[in-house]
Design a protein around this motif. Structure first.
Motif: not given
Lengths: 426, 442
Positions: A9-17, A45-47, A53-60
């Motif tokens: 959820t934090s990934i989804q939320g914080l990936s904007a700016s 879970t990656l789905d 949009k969430h590249s950073l989180g996805y990467l980790y």
């Protein structure tokens, strides 16, 4: 479980700016350990996340999931597909925040692809990966050599060549650089662009190094052969800018090659072929036999080129005799090839069996030529600017100033040349 | 042989032109004919006469009569002197072939050796007494006498040492010159031509003006030194500067015929056309020397007037005798080669196109041989031309300067590009290493 969900959820939320992203980065770094320990984490879970949009989180998450040890072939294939899709669609800005991770992910990807023995799948993704990770086109990344290696394995030289057209001016890791130049050289040889290959291999051979390493040695062997093919001259001594270690030791390890080079200088085909046959096992071991054969055939070209300097017309039979070809037919073939390659300008009169050598018709009067000259001038100006910038940045570098300040007596600059302020003295 | 009538014709010319000079009545000695050993030997005196005769004897090939003649004259000459080593040597080589009169005369050897011992003892005593008296002049004379003595006995390095020792006791310029001349003589005999050069320089640095004959001698010696060191241009210049007053006064080293031959051939091989005209053909002083070797004079004139066939003919006929010359023999081939190359280049220079068969006739060679020679010259960039092998014509080709400049500029631009980029990369690598190391240290 919950921590993972929280994370997502934090990934989804914080990936904007960008502000959010740095916060996210911190969270991710903190959460890394827990993620690794979480055995329930699945690829599914990656789905929930969108790679672009969430590249950073996805990467980790991807990194944690795929860095595990050996996998089955199907899983590996799935993983490869996933990573490839990720790389193509990820956001470059976000990636650069965690470039080390990205690089290690890509390296892992490359290893998997090689294990699967399907390097072609990896070429396009890595190409885009290189572009995304690069901070500037002048800087070498750790991914360059890997990408080139895949291109070589997959034999798609054109793709590799597109990367090589950048001018690399800044380098972080010497080893990356050596590999980049070596693989790059091989790709250029594959594309028959010997000028560029020579440049790249020259860079490896003359790179500063304290002791000879294997990459430099292999590069030197190819360098010798490519010099023969491209410019037809061979000198045993390395250029002066090569490191002392290289100058002393490279030759001792590549004796068959220097022999070929020396023989080439003499200009006698039969001797050269004898030398090649004598050392053919060495050449095979180094995978250089093809290149050596190309060098031998280039000797014919070199000799014919020399003839154009001296003769206006020459019979095909005479050419065959002087260049030690078997008969006039072969001479005709060679001359024809050279005309097509643009190496000589000539007319073949088949009735008489005569070849008439012409002058280079380039008059340097066309607008295309002026454009060429203009671009060369612009490049030179650009390079000079770079050089001056480099010099300026170096003179402000505290390490440099410190060193010169300490060793001022040794250098004895005199009043006029002493550019380092006094406060840097010992 | 047509050579005969030509040279006798020349001789007639010489007689009518030369007039009073004694040498001009003789047949030219260095000519195309087989060498007249007696006449040749009479040009020299002293040790060099013996050495030259021995050289001829060992290098005349299978010609028995010539060899025996040379050895006989050498024997006679040696007996007039005091060199027993050379005597033994010559007797061995004669090997009894000349009859009883020319066999080993041990009695003579012993008496000469005994006399030498006595003389040596006497000289040593005198020298030591002079030394105790500390009279500079007498010490100098003493060393000089020793030098002369050793030279006559054939012990050249001792002679050299003694002559050089007189240097410390020389008081006037004349003494110095005397010392230098002796040193030069011995060095030439020993074959150490670097010494010759240095002593010539020493003598020429003399503040007083030199006697013209001495100056001429020094130039000859210096020319010889340059010749041996293969510096043909310098040798030619020195020989051409020798004033005709030299005459026969330097017979113990070189004859005026030699000055003419060496100077002429070296000049032909190394001078360009204008220098050849100015310094050789128009050189009045040198003309007197050239009169002594008319074939050399003719061949130089032929070369200048582009009559290459006759020039090369003269060269060919002189070759056999030149190979018997003690100083020139190992340079003959190089000089001839250079002269021939110059002739080829000069032939093609004024023409836009040259028919190779006519050129081959002029140079007395086949067309294919000529093609090969021309190919070598074109590769060396001495002829700017290209060969039309189909029609056998040589076309002059002058490089287009404008195109060449453009090409060079583009090439240079590319090279600069590559070099600077490589350099920046290397600097970068070094910087990285430096940072890494600094990082570790901190």
């Amino acid at each position: 479980m919950s921590s993972t969900e929280n994370l997502i959820t934090s990934i989804q939320g914080l990936s904007a700016s960008s502000g959010d992203l740095s916060a996210l980065h911190r969270i991710l770094k903190g959460a890394e350990e827990t993620l690794r320990a979480d055995s329930d984490l699945q690829l599914s879970t990656l789905d929930q996340l969108d790679p672009s949009k969430h590249s950073l989180g996805y990467l980790y998450l991807l990194d944690v999931l795929t860095c595990g040890g050996p996998m089955s072939k199907e899983k590996a294939s799935e993983v490869v597909l996933l990573i490839a899709r990720f790389i193509t669609s990820c956001d470059a800005e976000q990636i650069r925040l965690a470039s080390d991770k990205f690089v290690s992910l890509c390296k892992g990807f490359k290893d998997r692809v090689l294990e699967l023995e399907d390097p072609l799948r990896g070429v396009a993704p890595l190409l885009s990966a290189v572009r995304k990770v690069q901070v500037s086109t002048k800087r070498l990344t750790a991914l360059h050599p890997d990408c080139l290696q895949l291109c070589l394995q997959a034999k798609c030289y054109k793709a590799g060549f597109s990367i090589l057209s950048d001018d690399i001016l800044e380098v972080d890791q010497p080893r990356d650089f050596y590999l980049y130049c070596y693989y790059g050289g091989m790709i250029c040889i594959g594309q028959k662009k010997f000028q560029k290959a020579l440049e790249l291999l020259y860079n490896v051979v003359t790179a500063p190094m304290h002791s000879v390493n294997a990459i430099a040695l292999e590069a030197y062997k190819k360098y010798v052969l490519v010099t023969l093919i491209h410019s037809g001259q061979f000198s045993v001594s390395l250029p002066k800018c090569a490191s002392t270690a290289a100058q002393r030791h490279l030759k001792t390890w590549s004796i068959p090659y220097t022999e070929v080079g020396n023989c080439y200088n003499e200009g006698k085909i039969s001797e050269l072929q004898a030398v090649v046959v004598a050392h053919s096992s060495d050449f095979e071991k180094d995978n250089n036999l093809g290149l050596v054969k190309q060098a031998v055939s280039s000797l014919y070209k070199r000799n014919i080129l020399r003839l154009t300097q001296k003769y206006l017309t020459l019979s095909l039979q005479d050419i065959a005799n002087m260049v030690q070809l078997a008969n006039a037919k072969e001479a005709e073939m060679h001359v024809l090839q050279m005309i097509q390659d643009g190496q000589i300008h000539a007319l073949i009169n088949q009735k008489d069996g005569m070849v008439r050598f012409l002058e280079d018709p380039e008059q340097y009067k066309t607008s295309e030529m002026i454009e060429v000259m203009d671009s060369v001038i612009q490049r030179t100006i650009g390079l000079s600017k770079n050089l001056i910038a480099m010099d300026e940045s170096l003179s402000c570098d505290p390490l440099y100033l410190g060193k010169v300040g300490r060793e001022r007596q040794r250098y004895d600059f005199g009043e006029d040349f002493d550019t380092v302020p006094q406060k840097f003295s010992m | 042989m047509e050579r005969d009538e030509e040279s006798s014709g020349l001789m007639m010319e010489m007689c009518t032109n030369g007039g009073g000079e004694e040498t001009s009545n003789r047949r030219p000695i260095i000519s195309g004919e087989p060498l007249d050993i007696e006449a040749y030997a009479s040009l020299y005196k002293g040790r060099t006469k013996i050495m030259r005769l021995l050289f001829i004897a060992s290098h005349c090939g299978g010609n028995q009569t010539m060899q025996l003649e040379a050895l006989r004259m050498a024997y006679d000459e040696i007996k007039k002197g005091e060199n027993t080593q050379l005597f033994r040597d010559v007797v061995n080589r004669i090997n009894g072939r000349l009859g009883d009169k020319y066999k080993m005369d041990s009695a003579w050897c012993e008496s000469v050796d005994r006399r030498a011992e006595q003389k040596k003892g006497r000289l040593e005593n005198e020298l030591s007494s002079y030394r105790t008296n500390l009279i500079k002049e007498s010490i100098r004379m003493g060393h000089n006498d020793f030098g002369d003595f050793y030279y006559a006995c054939g012990l050249l390095s001792d002679a050299f040492k003694n002559y050089v020792r007189t240097r410390d006791y020389c008081t006037t310029a004349k003494h110095i010159i005397h010392m230098c001349m002796n040193a030069i003589l011995v060095s030439i005999e020993m074959g150490q031509f670097t010494h010759v050069s240095s002593y010539v320089n020493k003598a020429e640095q003399n503040p007083e003006t030199l006697d013209p004959i001495v100056a001429a001698k020094l130039r000859c010696a210096s020319g010889l030194a340059h010749l041996e060191l293969k510096k043909y241009k310098l040798a030619a210049r020195k020989f051409l500067d020798v004033s005709p007053e030299l005459g026969n006064s330097y017979n113990e080293v070189i004859a005026p015929q030699d000055v003419a031959t060496y100077g002429g051939l070296c000049a032909l091989a190394s001078f360009d056309r204008s220098e050849l005209k100015a310094k050789v053909i128009d050189n009045i002083n040198f003309r007197d020397f050239l009169e002594l070797v008319p074939e050399v004079r003719e061949l130089i004139n032929d070369f200048y007037s582009s009559r290459y066939a006759s020039c090369l003919e003269y060269l060919g006929s002189l070759r056999a005798n030149l190979l018997l010359d003690i100083h020139l023999h190992d340079h003959v081939d190089t000089l001839y080669d250079q002269i021939r190359k110059k002739a080829l280049i000069q032939y093609t220079l004024p023409f836009v196109s040259v028919d190779l068969s006519r050129m081959a006739d002029a140079f007395k060679t086949s067309v294919s041989g000529l093609e090969k020679e021309l190919e070598a010259l074109i590769t060396d960039n001495q002829i700017q031309a290209r060969i039309d092998s189909h029609n056998k014509i040589l076309y002059a080709r002058h490089a287009d300067q404008r195109n060449a400049t453009f090409q060079k500029v583009l090439q240079m631009g590319n090279e600069f590009d590559r070099d600077v980029r490589s350099m920046m990369l290397r600097a970068n690598l070094l910087k990285h290493e430096y940072h890494a190391r600094a990082g570790r240290n901190h």
